[in-house]
Design an enzyme around this catalytic site. Structure first.
Site, short mmCIF file in Angstrom:
data_model
loop_
_atom_site.label_atom_id
_atom_site.label_comp_id
_atom_site.label_asym_id
_atom_site.label_seq_id
_atom_site.Cartn_x
_atom_site.Cartn_y
_atom_site.Cartn_z
N CYS A 2 -37.82 0.27 62.46
CA CYS A 2 -39.13 0.77 62.86
C CYS A 2 -38.95 2.13 63.54
CB CYS A 2 -39.88 -0.13 63.82
SG CYS A 2 -40.27 -1.73 63.13
N TRP A 74 -40.44 -1.77 59.79
CA TRP A 74 -39.53 -2.65 59.07
C TRP A 74 -39.90 -4.05 59.54
CZ3 TRP A 74 -35.66 -6.26 60.09
CH2 TRP A 74 -34.83 -6.58 59.02
N GLY A 99 -38.72 -3.45 67.85
CA GLY A 99 -37.92 -4.49 68.51
C GLY A 99 -38.52 -5.85 68.26
#
Ligand code: M6R
Length: 602
Positions: A2, A74, A99
């Site tokens: 990400c 992602w 995260g």
């Protein structure tokens, strides 16, 4: 995984965000979105799929405003849909996150009981509502309160319709502040900032930043002020562009001569014939070396372990980081733990390093990205200096990593007295030829392309290599599978007889890495065993080795080089084989499916 961007200043935020996300798309490309504070309030535009889909949407309806956040995803929680794309919103507040919030289900249940309604399957939306729940006119305080209840890894940037600031925080996942004049930026990685500034602040774990147009303040998560540690990055905008190549990967393959030059630059002492590594760690006190890494970096570490044992006669083992951490490794203060990583952010490698340090080891990072988390937590760093690598498939950093590890092996050998001054001088002399030899290897790209075209419809591949070339074989197979999606297996050549030989038939291309060196004869025997069973052998061989033509369907020649340095050249034809195959199959070379450049979740 990400990519996050934030902007506050005088430009159209949407333009800055899209430009930044374009440079971070290597971190994930399942969906993308932006939020901009407009005169009518917050506007969020987000789309599943690549950034280009979002960019098209923004061309039709660009939100006007000079404060905004953006995200390229992602996927971890929930499929890549519009709904799950970031930014996530809770009333007047929006949030982007990189995260995983581990206790999100527990928090979600609590928030649902309070009446919050969830629109996505993500853990991030929980955090958005949690901050909103704590909000009483002060975003910074609300973020701090929310994070005190969240467990996991995060880099987050939040903004509120009623405030002129971006508020960010990080634990584990990276976040960088870019400092401008009358404008400031936030990003997951430096390339997103390069069009605007090279003055950056790498936030430390457990830090937060309040970023306004004319001011940046850094604090810890308890609200105590922290100094603003400004770093001037060396990377240039040109280095982070494709420079006329169709793909970053191809550009980076062709940058290898330059990258090797940079890795070696100033590190070979002309008079003494010694490597100059500028390390503060007292290397002579170690009795064993653990090289720990993931993916391509692991294969470089594997080659490094052989070089260290050979040249320094010190026990050295390479290990996959995700396994190392959980197997209670035997480590003490006599252990040199070497974390090998391009990004310096790979969570498996970082956590393995933390575990080794807890057990008493000293940690040396062999890292490409300056200011990355591993470089800050390691006891010392040997920088790779290969320049930015954007292509998801690692290429130039692999060869530069092996060059850096070779220098380390020579240094250890000199300190331990296992390598004479003359031997060190001779090997370093050979190393200085590497940039030119890499260039000579790349001049054969057309020939490697022809071979790739011949086999590009194969459904499976086998790669074999012995000793220092076992890692080369594994790296060749990894390159091929990750960008062309062709199934490829790799084995140490001698291991073939113990099972994989059953796979060999007249359809299977078998790449045998067999340049001249101490392992040549044995590898050639394995190659003949493949040939005897009808396998289609593609050999990687040294110039002048005509005999190998009798046993191989095709030969990918590389220039003659010192055997210990041959892994640095032998992988180049394999990188190009993978690249050309992927292009011929119409694959997305720089953004292969399901992957992300920097893997920051376990
Ligand atoms: O940034 P790192 O070197 O720590 O990354 C390690 C791996 O994730 C990376 O090498 C990965 O295997 C690449 N996709 C290989 O091309």
């Amino acid at each position: 995984m990400c990519g996050i961007v934030g902007y506050v200043g005088f430009r159209e935020a949407a333009d800055v965000l899209i430009e930044g996300l374009r440079r971070l798309e290597y971190r994930g490309y399942d969906s993308a979105g932006v939020a901009v504070r407009t005169p009518e309030g917050l506007r969020v535009v987000k789309r599943a799929g690549k950034l280009s889909t979002l960019a098209e949407a923004l061309e039709r309806e660009k939100p006007q405003g000079t404060l905004g956040i953006g995200h390229t995803r992602w996927a971890t929680h929930g499929p890549p849909t519009d709904r799950n794309a970031h930014p996530h919103r809770s009333g007047k507040l929006v949030l982007v996150h990189n995260g995983i919030i581990e206790n999100y289900l527990e928090l979600k249940e609590r928030l649902e009981q309070k009446g919050y309604r969830f629109e996505s399957d993500t853990d991030t939306e929980v955090l958005a509502h949690l901050i909103a729940d704590h909000y009483q006119g002060d975003l910074e305080a609300a973020l701090r309160a929310a994070l005190s209840e969240a467990r996991g890894a995060y880099a987050v940037v939040a903004m509120h319709e009623d405030e002129d600031a971006l508020v960010a925080a990080r634990t584990v996942s990276p976040l960088v502040v870019g400092l401008g004049e009358g404008e400031n930026f936030l990003a997951s990685d430096v390339p997103a900032l390069l069009p605007y500034t090279r003055r950056v602040v790498f936030l430390e774990d457990g830090e937060m930043a309040v970023v306004r147009r004319d001011e940046v303040r850094v604090k810890d998560l308890a609200g105590n002020p922290r100094p603003l540690r400004v770093t001037e990055v060396e990377w240039t905008l040109e280095q982070a562009e494709k420079g006329g190549f169709p793909h970053y990967m191809l550009k980076e393959i062709f940058e290898q001569p330059w990258a090797l030059e940079n890795t070696l630059g100033g590190r070979i002492h002309e008079e003494t014939g010694e490597p100059v590594l500028d390390l503060s760690l007292e290397l002579s006190r170690f009795e064993r070396v653990h090289l720990v890494a993931a993916g391509t970096a692991y294969y470089a570490g594997w080659a490094g372990s052989y070089l260290i044992e050979k040249l320094a006669r010190i026990p050295a083992q390479a290990e996959v980081a995700s396994e190392y951490r959980y197997r209670e490794p035997v480590v003490d203060e006599k252990t040199l733990f070497v974390a090998v990583s391009q990004s310096g952010e790979t969570i498996d490698t970082l956590e393995a390093m933390r575990e080794a340090k807890r057990r008493g080891a000293a940690a040396l990072g062999v890292i490409n990205v300056k200011g990355s988390t591993i470089t800050r937590e390691a006891d010392d760093v040997l920088y790779i200096h290969a320049g930015p690598e954007i292509g998801v498939a690692s290429t130039k950093v692999y060869t530069a990593m092996i060059a850096a590890l070779t220098l380390l092996a020579i240094r250890l050998g000199r300190l331990r007295g296992t390598l004479s001054e003359a031997e060190s001088r001779a090997l370093l002399h050979e190393m200085k030829k590497l940039p030119r030899l890499a260039e000579a290897t790349l001049e054969r790209a057309e020939e490697y392309r022809r071979v790739a075209a011949k086999y590009h419809q194969a459904t499976d591949y086998l790669f074999l290599g012995r000793n220092l070339h076992a890692p080369t074989a594994f790296e060749g197979a990894l390159k091929l599978k990750e960008i062309s999606y062709i199934h490829a297996e790799a084995y140490p050549a001698g291991e073939m007889k113990h099972g994989p030989i059953a796979l060999i038939d007249e359809h299977l291309p078998v790449v045998v890495v067999s340049p001249k060196g101490p392992w040549y004869e044995k590898t050639r025997s394995n190659l003949q065993e493949v040939r005897a069973r009808g396998g289609r052998v593609i050999a990687v061989a040294t110039d002048g080795d005509e005999e190998i033509r009798d046993h191989a369907e095709e030969v990918l020649y590389i220039p003659e080089v010192h055997p210990l340095l041959s892994p640095i050249l032998a992988v180049i034809p394999l990188q190009l084989l993978a690249y050309e195959t992927a292009v011929l199959l119409g694959r997305d070379v720089d953004q292969p499916r399901n992957l992300a450049k920097s893997v920051t979740v376990e």
